[in-house]
Motif scaffolding. Structure first.
Motif, PDB file in Angstrom:
ATOM      1  N   LEU A 267      -4.241   8.788 -16.504  1.00 50.45           N
ATOM      2  CA  LEU A 267      -2.970   8.172 -16.876  1.00 50.45           C
ATOM      3  C   LEU A 267      -2.926   7.748 -18.346  1.00 50.45           C
ATOM      4  O   LEU A 267      -1.906   7.264 -18.819  1.00 50.45           O
ATOM      5  CB  LEU A 267      -2.669   6.993 -15.946  1.00 50.45           C
ATOM      6  CG  LEU A 267      -2.351   7.475 -14.520  1.00 50.45           C
ATOM      7  CD1 LEU A 267      -2.463   6.347 -13.513  1.00 50.45           C
ATOM      8  CD2 LEU A 267      -0.962   8.110 -14.461  1.00 50.45           C
TER       9      LEU A 267
ATOM     10  N   ALA B 269      -2.195   0.366  -8.121  1.00 51.53           N
ATOM     11  CA  ALA B 269      -0.835   0.873  -7.859  1.00 51.53           C
ATOM     12  C   ALA B 269      -0.857   2.294  -7.306  1.00 51.53           C
ATOM     13  O   ALA B 269      -0.411   3.229  -7.967  1.00 51.53           O
ATOM     14  CB  ALA B 269      -0.014   0.801  -9.148  1.00 51.53           C
ATOM     15  N   PRO B 270      -1.370   2.477  -6.097  1.00 57.27           N
ATOM     16  CA  PRO B 270      -1.413   3.835  -5.544  1.00 57.27           C
ATOM     17  C   PRO B 270      -0.021   4.326  -5.125  1.00 57.27           C
ATOM     18  O   PRO B 270       0.838   3.529  -4.760  1.00 57.27           O
ATOM     19  CB  PRO B 270      -2.307   3.668  -4.306  1.00 57.27           C
ATOM     20  CG  PRO B 270      -2.138   2.244  -3.897  1.00 57.27           C
ATOM     21  CD  PRO B 270      -1.902   1.463  -5.164  1.00 57.27           C
ATOM     22  N   SER B 271       0.164   5.628  -5.194  1.00 50.28           N
ATOM     23  CA  SER B 271       1.359   6.247  -4.615  1.00 50.28           C
ATOM     24  C   SER B 271       0.990   6.614  -3.174  1.00 50.28           C
ATOM     25  O   SER B 271      -0.107   7.129  -2.937  1.00 50.28           O
ATOM     26  CB  SER B 271       1.718   7.521  -5.381  1.00 50.28           C
ATOM     27  OG  SER B 271       1.897   7.214  -6.750  1.00 50.28           O
TER      28      SER B 271
ATOM     29  N   ASP C  34       3.510   2.458  -5.236  1.00 44.17           N
ATOM     30  CA  ASP C  34       4.455   3.209  -6.082  1.00 44.17           C
ATOM     31  C   ASP C  34       5.147   4.278  -5.230  1.00 44.17           C
ATOM     32  O   ASP C  34       4.736   5.437  -5.209  1.00 44.17           O
ATOM     33  CB  ASP C  34       3.704   3.854  -7.257  1.00 44.17           C
ATOM     34  CG  ASP C  34       3.296   2.841  -8.320  1.00 44.17           C
ATOM     35  OD1 ASP C  34       3.638   1.654  -8.184  1.00 44.17           O
ATOM     36  OD2 ASP C  34       2.648   3.254  -9.301  1.00 44.17           O
TER      37      ASP C  34
ATOM     38  N   THR D 121       7.145   1.755 -13.845  1.00 39.50           N
ATOM     39  CA  THR D 121       5.815   1.212 -14.115  1.00 39.50           C
ATOM     40  C   THR D 121       5.837   0.243 -15.291  1.00 39.50           C
ATOM     41  O   THR D 121       5.281  -0.857 -15.210  1.00 39.50           O
ATOM     42  CB  THR D 121       4.838   2.378 -14.357  1.00 39.50           C
ATOM     43  OG1 THR D 121       4.767   3.112 -13.132  1.00 39.50           O
ATOM     44  CG2 THR D 121       3.456   1.904 -14.741  1.00 39.50           C
TER      45      THR D 121
ATOM     46  N   ARG E  62      -3.513  -4.974 -11.494  1.00 38.57           N
ATOM     47  CA  ARG E  62      -2.928  -4.443 -10.261  1.00 38.57           C
ATOM     48  C   ARG E  62      -3.534  -3.098  -9.930  1.00 38.57           C
ATOM     49  O   ARG E  62      -3.998  -2.368 -10.813  1.00 38.57           O
ATOM     50  CB  ARG E  62      -1.401  -4.359 -10.387  1.00 38.57           C
ATOM     51  CG  ARG E  62      -0.826  -3.080 -10.990  1.00 38.57           C
ATOM     52  CD  ARG E  62      -1.264  -2.779 -12.395  1.00 38.57           C
ATOM     53  NE  ARG E  62      -0.610  -1.680 -13.032  1.00 38.57           N
ATOM     54  CZ  ARG E  62      -0.907  -0.377 -12.908  1.00 38.57           C
ATOM     55  NH1 ARG E  62      -1.876   0.016 -12.130  1.00 38.57           N
ATOM     56  NH2 ARG E  62      -0.245   0.534 -13.579  1.00 38.57           N
TER      57      ARG E  62
ATOM     58  N   TYR F 170       8.956   7.405 -13.061  1.00 38.68           N
ATOM     59  CA  TYR F 170       7.713   6.620 -12.995  1.00 38.68           C
ATOM     60  C   TYR F 170       7.525   5.738 -14.235  1.00 38.68           C
ATOM     61  O   TYR F 170       7.141   4.572 -14.128  1.00 38.68           O
ATOM     62  CB  TYR F 170       6.545   7.608 -12.807  1.00 38.68           C
ATOM     63  CG  TYR F 170       5.185   7.101 -13.197  1.00 38.68           C
ATOM     64  CD1 TYR F 170       4.578   6.069 -12.490  1.00 38.68           C
ATOM     65  CD2 TYR F 170       4.499   7.654 -14.284  1.00 38.68           C
ATOM     66  CE1 TYR F 170       3.329   5.599 -12.858  1.00 38.68           C
ATOM     67  CE2 TYR F 170       3.252   7.188 -14.652  1.00 38.68           C
ATOM     68  CZ  TYR F 170       2.670   6.166 -13.941  1.00 38.68           C
ATOM     69  OH  TYR F 170       1.431   5.691 -14.311  1.00 38.68           O
TER      70      TYR F 170
ATOM     71  N   ARG G 148      -6.775   1.466 -14.658  1.00 39.18           N
ATOM     72  CA  ARG G 148      -6.372   2.637 -13.864  1.00 39.18           C
ATOM     73  C   ARG G 148      -7.142   3.860 -14.337  1.00 39.18           C
ATOM     74  O   ARG G 148      -7.851   3.812 -15.351  1.00 39.18           O
ATOM     75  CB  ARG G 148      -4.860   2.857 -13.987  1.00 39.18           C
ATOM     76  CG  ARG G 148      -4.397   3.113 -15.406  1.00 39.18           C
ATOM     77  CD  ARG G 148      -2.885   3.249 -15.480  1.00 39.18           C
ATOM     78  NE  ARG G 148      -2.440   3.511 -16.840  1.00 39.18           N
ATOM     79  CZ  ARG G 148      -1.178   3.619 -17.192  1.00 39.18           C
ATOM     80  NH1 ARG G 148      -0.214   3.459 -16.300  1.00 39.18           N
ATOM     81  NH2 ARG G 148      -0.854   3.871 -18.445  1.00 39.18           N
TER      82      ARG G 148
HETATM   83  N1  GLU Z   1       1.042   5.423  -8.800  1.00 36.36           N
HETATM   84  C1  GLU Z   1       0.250   6.136  -9.753  1.00 36.36           C
HETATM   85  C2  GLU Z   1      -0.739   7.041  -9.049  1.00 36.36           C
HETATM   86  O1  GLU Z   1      -1.041   6.818  -7.901  1.00 36.36           O
HETATM   87  C3  GLU Z   1      -0.580   5.221 -10.619  1.00 36.36           C
HETATM   88  C4  GLU Z   1       0.227   4.357 -11.467  1.00 36.36           C
HETATM   89  C5  GLU Z   1      -0.580   3.495 -12.408  1.00 36.36           C
HETATM   90  O2  GLU Z   1      -1.664   3.002 -12.082  1.00 36.36           O
HETATM   91  O3  GLU Z   1      -0.042   3.280 -13.492  1.00 36.36           O
HETATM   92  O4  GLU Z   1      -1.188   7.980  -9.661  1.00 36.36           O
END
Ligand code: GLU
Length: 329
Positions: A227, A33-35, A67, A209, A31, A205, A223
């Motif tokens: 992270l 998963a942008p904020s 996210d 997540t 996936r 988060y 990612r």
């Molecule tokens: N939503 C998070 C971000 O944009 C990333 C989350 C993830 O990939 O685990 O930094």
């Protein structure tokens, strides 16, 4: 890490978790998963491309999750801009777009179950207090556990609600890292008791997540390497739910000429800037892929053509890193 008995979840949720684990066993699924805190910059787009390529090269699926739990940080129009950019680049996702804000009920149910199983405790330590006891120079220190043994009071005190922390067991937290050394962080020494619900009531988060990776049947999390330090906390949440972690692939961040990582906050250039300078989608795919030395600089090609020229080993070669710090196992 010592394993804890999984808390009793309502039947429908237990079934969804099991379905997610079953989906994971059936094959590759990742996936992005942008904020929605602003437009994607080149670094975010490159991470998206890597995940998309990895999925295509494994005959798997690439999902898009927004996210968006942290309301005040969300920016109006950011989700639409993210979606437009991905489509313009030809990075099409599989299945419906998912939003964390649509799963608040599920997170609340899981929090109640974890609390009912005595895996959480209320914490009233302020950010200020924790900053004062932290190491200098902003080094991250785990929560020192001040509230761990206090008699739990979950309601408001002096008009303030507590945050909810996960009680971590002793030992190391480990996970499989595909393009680097196996992940390992010490539970109490590095990760510390993780906040799963913030004092302002927002689901943290790490909880959202960790749970989403399970519910969405994610086999491989691809990612940014910023992270990596969050991974131990997320694996600990999964362990508290009795679930094994997916595999992880943390990818290098795009750095500017001074070695600084690009950031949305500092307005790093996104697609709008590249388009204004006359780049079309094949030129941008060429730029992103050549920055990883996957193809020669100046190449022009579609995302699909790029996938057709590569094998999984090419990504492995471009992205493998040995210089990532891990706790001594
Ligand atoms: N939503 C998070 C971000 O944009 C990333 C989350 C993830 O990939 O685990 O930094």
């Amino acid at each position: 890490m010592a394993s804890t008995p999984a808390p009793a979840l309502p039947r429908h949720l237990q079934d969804r978790l099991e379905a997610g684990l079953q989906r994971r066993r059936q094959g590759y699924r990742t996936r992005f998963a942008p904020s929605p805190t602003g437009p994607l910059h080149r670094g975010n787009l490159r991470t998206a491309l890597i995940g998309w390529l990895d999925a295509r090269l494994h005959g798997g699926e690439w999902l898009l999750r927004i996210d968006d739990l942290d309301g005040p940080r969300n920016r109006a129009g950011a989700e639409e801009a993210i979606v437009d950019d991905l489509l313009w680049l030809g990075l099409h996702w599989d299945g419906p777009l998912e939003r964390q804000s649509e799963r608040r009920g599920v997170y609340a149910t899981v929090l109640s179950a974890l609390r009912g199983a005595d895996l959480l405790y209320p914490c009233r330590c302020s950010r200020r207090l924790l900053a004062d006891v932290s190491a200098p120079h902003g080094a991250l220190t785990p929560y020192p556990g001040f509230c761990r043994e206090r008699t739990p009071v979950w309601g408001p005190q002096a008009g303030r609600l507590p945050s909810w922390r996960l009680r971590l067991g002793p030992g190391a937290i480990r996970w499989q890292e595909r393009w680097g050394p196996a992940g390992c962080q010490d539970g109490p020494g590095t990760v510390g008791d993780v906040v799963l619900r913030r004092a302002d009531g927002v689901v943290a988060y790490h909880l959202a997540t960790a749970l989403d990776e399970l519910l969405m049947g994610i086999s491989d999390v691809v990612r940014g390497e910023d992270l990596w330090p969050s991974t131990g906390a997320q694996v600990a949440v999964m362990a508290a739910l009795g679930a094994p972690p997916p595999r992880y692939a943390h990818v290098p961040l795009w750095r500017d000429g001074q070695g600084e990582r690009l950031s949305k906050r500092q307005g790093a250039e996104g697609l709008a800037g590249l388009r204004a300078r006359g780049h079309d989608a094949p030129a941008v795919i060429g730029l992103l892929a050549s920055s990883l030395e996957l193809i020669p600089p100046g190449s022009r090609l579609s995302a699909g053509e790029l996938a057709a020229t590569l094998a999984p080993a090419d990504l492995e070669r471009a992205l493998h890193r040995n210089d990532r710090g891990v706790d001594k196992p």
